[in-house]
Design a protein around this motif. Structure first.
Motif, PDB file in Angstrom:
ATOM      1  N   ALA A 271     -19.834  33.999 -32.617  1.00  0.00           N
ATOM      2  CA  ALA A 271     -18.596  33.221 -32.722  1.00  0.00           C
ATOM      3  C   ALA A 271     -18.535  32.151 -31.638  1.00  0.00           C
ATOM      4  O   ALA A 271     -18.112  31.011 -31.878  1.00  0.00           O
ATOM      5  CB  ALA A 271     -17.393  34.151 -32.623  1.00  0.00           C
ATOM      6  N   ALA A 272     -18.991  32.489 -30.427  1.00  0.00           N
ATOM      7  CA  ALA A 272     -18.967  31.533 -29.326  1.00  0.00           C
ATOM      8  C   ALA A 272     -19.941  30.389 -29.566  1.00  0.00           C
ATOM      9  O   ALA A 272     -19.627  29.215 -29.293  1.00  0.00           O
ATOM     10  CB  ALA A 272     -19.288  32.240 -28.016  1.00  0.00           C
ATOM     11  N   LEU A 273     -21.124  30.701 -30.092  1.00  0.00           N
ATOM     12  CA  LEU A 273     -22.098  29.643 -30.347  1.00  0.00           C
ATOM     13  C   LEU A 273     -21.603  28.703 -31.441  1.00  0.00           C
ATOM     14  O   LEU A 273     -21.770  27.482 -31.357  1.00  0.00           O
ATOM     15  CB  LEU A 273     -23.451  30.242 -30.723  1.00  0.00           C
ATOM     16  CG  LEU A 273     -24.598  29.236 -30.885  1.00  0.00           C
ATOM     17  CD1 LEU A 273     -24.791  28.405 -29.624  1.00  0.00           C
ATOM     18  CD2 LEU A 273     -25.899  29.950 -31.251  1.00  0.00           C
ATOM     19  N   LEU A 274     -20.975  29.233 -32.456  1.00  0.00           N
ATOM     20  CA  LEU A 274     -20.427  28.385 -33.519  1.00  0.00           C
ATOM     21  C   LEU A 274     -19.288  27.518 -32.986  1.00  0.00           C
ATOM     22  O   LEU A 274     -19.145  26.347 -33.392  1.00  0.00           O
ATOM     23  CB  LEU A 274     -19.954  29.249 -34.682  1.00  0.00           C
ATOM     24  CG  LEU A 274     -21.065  29.993 -35.442  1.00  0.00           C
ATOM     25  CD1 LEU A 274     -20.454  30.899 -36.520  1.00  0.00           C
ATOM     26  CD2 LEU A 274     -22.052  29.020 -36.070  1.00  0.00           C
ATOM     27  N   ALA A 275     -18.502  28.061 -32.065  1.00  0.00           N
ATOM     28  CA  ALA A 275     -17.434  27.267 -31.441  1.00  0.00           C
ATOM     29  C   ALA A 275     -18.026  26.148 -30.595  1.00  0.00           C
ATOM     30  O   ALA A 275     -17.507  25.017 -30.575  1.00  0.00           O
ATOM     31  CB  ALA A 275     -16.541  28.164 -30.591  1.00  0.00           C
ATOM     32  N   VAL A 276     -19.106  26.446 -29.916  1.00  0.00           N
ATOM     33  CA  VAL A 276     -19.799  25.439 -29.120  1.00  0.00           C
ATOM     34  C   VAL A 276     -20.341  24.325 -30.013  1.00  0.00           C
ATOM     35  O   VAL A 276     -20.259  23.140 -29.667  1.00  0.00           O
ATOM     36  CB  VAL A 276     -20.924  26.110 -28.302  1.00  0.00           C
ATOM     37  CG1 VAL A 276     -21.981  25.097 -27.874  1.00  0.00           C
ATOM     38  CG2 VAL A 276     -20.348  26.816 -27.080  1.00  0.00           C
ATOM     39  N   GLU A 277     -20.889  24.694 -31.143  1.00  0.00           N
ATOM     40  CA  GLU A 277     -21.397  23.683 -32.075  1.00  0.00           C
ATOM     41  C   GLU A 277     -20.284  22.712 -32.491  1.00  0.00           C
ATOM     42  O   GLU A 277     -20.499  21.499 -32.559  1.00  0.00           O
ATOM     43  CB  GLU A 277     -21.992  24.352 -33.311  1.00  0.00           C
ATOM     44  CG  GLU A 277     -23.305  25.056 -33.068  1.00  0.00           C
ATOM     45  CD  GLU A 277     -23.882  25.619 -34.359  1.00  0.00           C
ATOM     46  OE1 GLU A 277     -23.395  25.256 -35.457  1.00  0.00           O
ATOM     47  OE2 GLU A 277     -24.828  26.435 -34.277  1.00  0.00           O
TER      48      GLU A 277
END
Length: 383
Positions: A271-277
């Motif tokens: 979820a954090a990586l997708l938010a970063v994207e």
């Protein structure tokens, strides 16, 4: 001559540097970072562990001061035509040789920028340099000038990064069959590095990170190997490297049964990586990208288990680290812009339960959403 770019590419880079020098009213810059020399001329060596300097004047002329061991290296790998040697001897002080060279270049009294912030200029040599230049001219800190130019990749550099990313994927593909109960970390590491070499790649600027069991919570390489157990965790951080351009990836791979805590940490990291994207777009800053990571992990009650940075720029780097500036950390005002190659990593280390989870890959920024350079998906890997 072993050049990895067309001459026109190097000419364009030189012209960009000269514009920066003119804006900062510099008559010359003294470059000590190997990355700067490689980017500007193609010069490829690990000889920067000794004193060497590339002098660039405001008229575009360049002179390299180095040791005899790197004379042929410079001639064979770079566009540099003027090479001056300092001699290894008892009590040698190459800073004196550099001062004499600057005098020969008619730079006495000039405004000279020095690239201080680099592993290519030790504190010891930096002190000797300052001693020689304190009355020579007006000295300015020029750290980061070339580094910021390198942040924005040309089409030819993007092609190198994409090739490096393919090698990163190949390394993971080579590792996965070996990640199982009884699997040997040494064989896994050998397979990953071997895949990069077999694909035409290079040594990375720092060691791959590999650790299982309790060592899976470490974010640095350490000596020592172990074999995987039935229900284990293996953290890997590696990079495909092509002509020194890096495309890092990071994963924690599980063997056997997935624990509840591992699943919780993986769901949060994804979820954090997708938010970063979503945040990695023009109009946002590097600080905004970090904030997206931090907010997501806070929502999962994992703030105390995360790091204070979640990635950085990557490109052509040399020992001791493939990390480049700028980094994703709180408050970093550097704007996201197209044609950057950026590595984002989600690292969650729960020391209370000795549970590790990581997830990371390299992106190419665009006018809108970033482009992942890996062909692998973001699913949890369980062997």
């Amino acid at each position: 001559m072993a050049l990895h770019f067309e001459r026109s590419e190097f000419d364009a880079r030189r012209d960009r540097l000269l514009i920066e020098m003119a804006e900062k009213k510099l008559d010359a810059v003294l470059l000590f970072a190997q990355e700067s020399m490689y980017w500007l001329t193609g010069y490829d060596t690990f000889g920067f562990c000794f004193f060497q300097c590339l002098v660039v004047k405001a008229d575009g002329s360049m002179v390299l001061l180095t040791r005899s061991a790197d004379l042929r290296q410079a001639r064979h790998t770079s566009t540099i035509e003027n090479i001056v040697l300092w001699t290894d001897r008892q009590d040698a002080n190459p800073a004196i040789d550099l001062r004499n060279l600057l005098n020969d270049l008619d730079l006495l009294g000039a405004r000279i920028g020095v690239e201080y912030d680099t592993h290519g200029l030790t504190a010891y040599n930096g002190r000797r340099l300052d001693e020689q230049l304190q009355t020579f001219g007006q000295i300015a800190d020029a750290s980061g000038i070339v580094g910021r130019l390198r942040l924005f990749k040309s089409p030819a550099e993007i092609a190198k990064a994409e090739k490096a990313a393919n090698l990163s994927d190949d390394a993971l593909d080579a590792a996965l069959p070996l990640i199982k109960q009884g699997g040997d970390e040494g064989l896994i590491l050998a397979a990953m590095q071997g895949a990069v070499f077999a694909g035409g790649g290079d040594y990375p600027a720092n060691e791959y990170i590999i650790g299982s069991g309790a060592d899976a919570l470490l974010c640095r390489y350490k000596a020592g190997r172990r074999k995987l157990t039935k229900n284990d965790q293996l953290t890997l951080e590696w990079a495909g490297v092509f002509h020194h351009y890096h495309a890092p990836m990071m994963r924690t791979v599980l063997t056997g049964k997935v624990s509840k805590r591992h699943q919780e940490l993986f769901d949060a990291s994804r979820a954090a990586l997708l938010a970063v994207e979503k945040a990695m777009t023009p109009g946002n800053t590097f600080g905004d990208v970090f904030d997206a990571h931090a907010r997501t992990l806070e929502a999962h009650n994992l703030t105390k288990h995360r790091l204070n940075a979640c990635g950085y720029s990557v490109g052509a780097r040399f020992t001791p680290s493939w990390m480049d500036m700028p980094m994703f950390y709180q408050g970093n005002p550097e704007p996201i812009a197209p044609n950057m190659t950026l590595f984002a990593h989600m690292i969650i280390m729960d020391s209370e339960t000795e549970t590790a989870m990581t997830l990371g890959r390299t992106y190419l920024t665009t006018e809108s959403a970033p482009k992942p350079l890996s062909r692998h998906d973001l699913d949890l890997i369980v062997q």
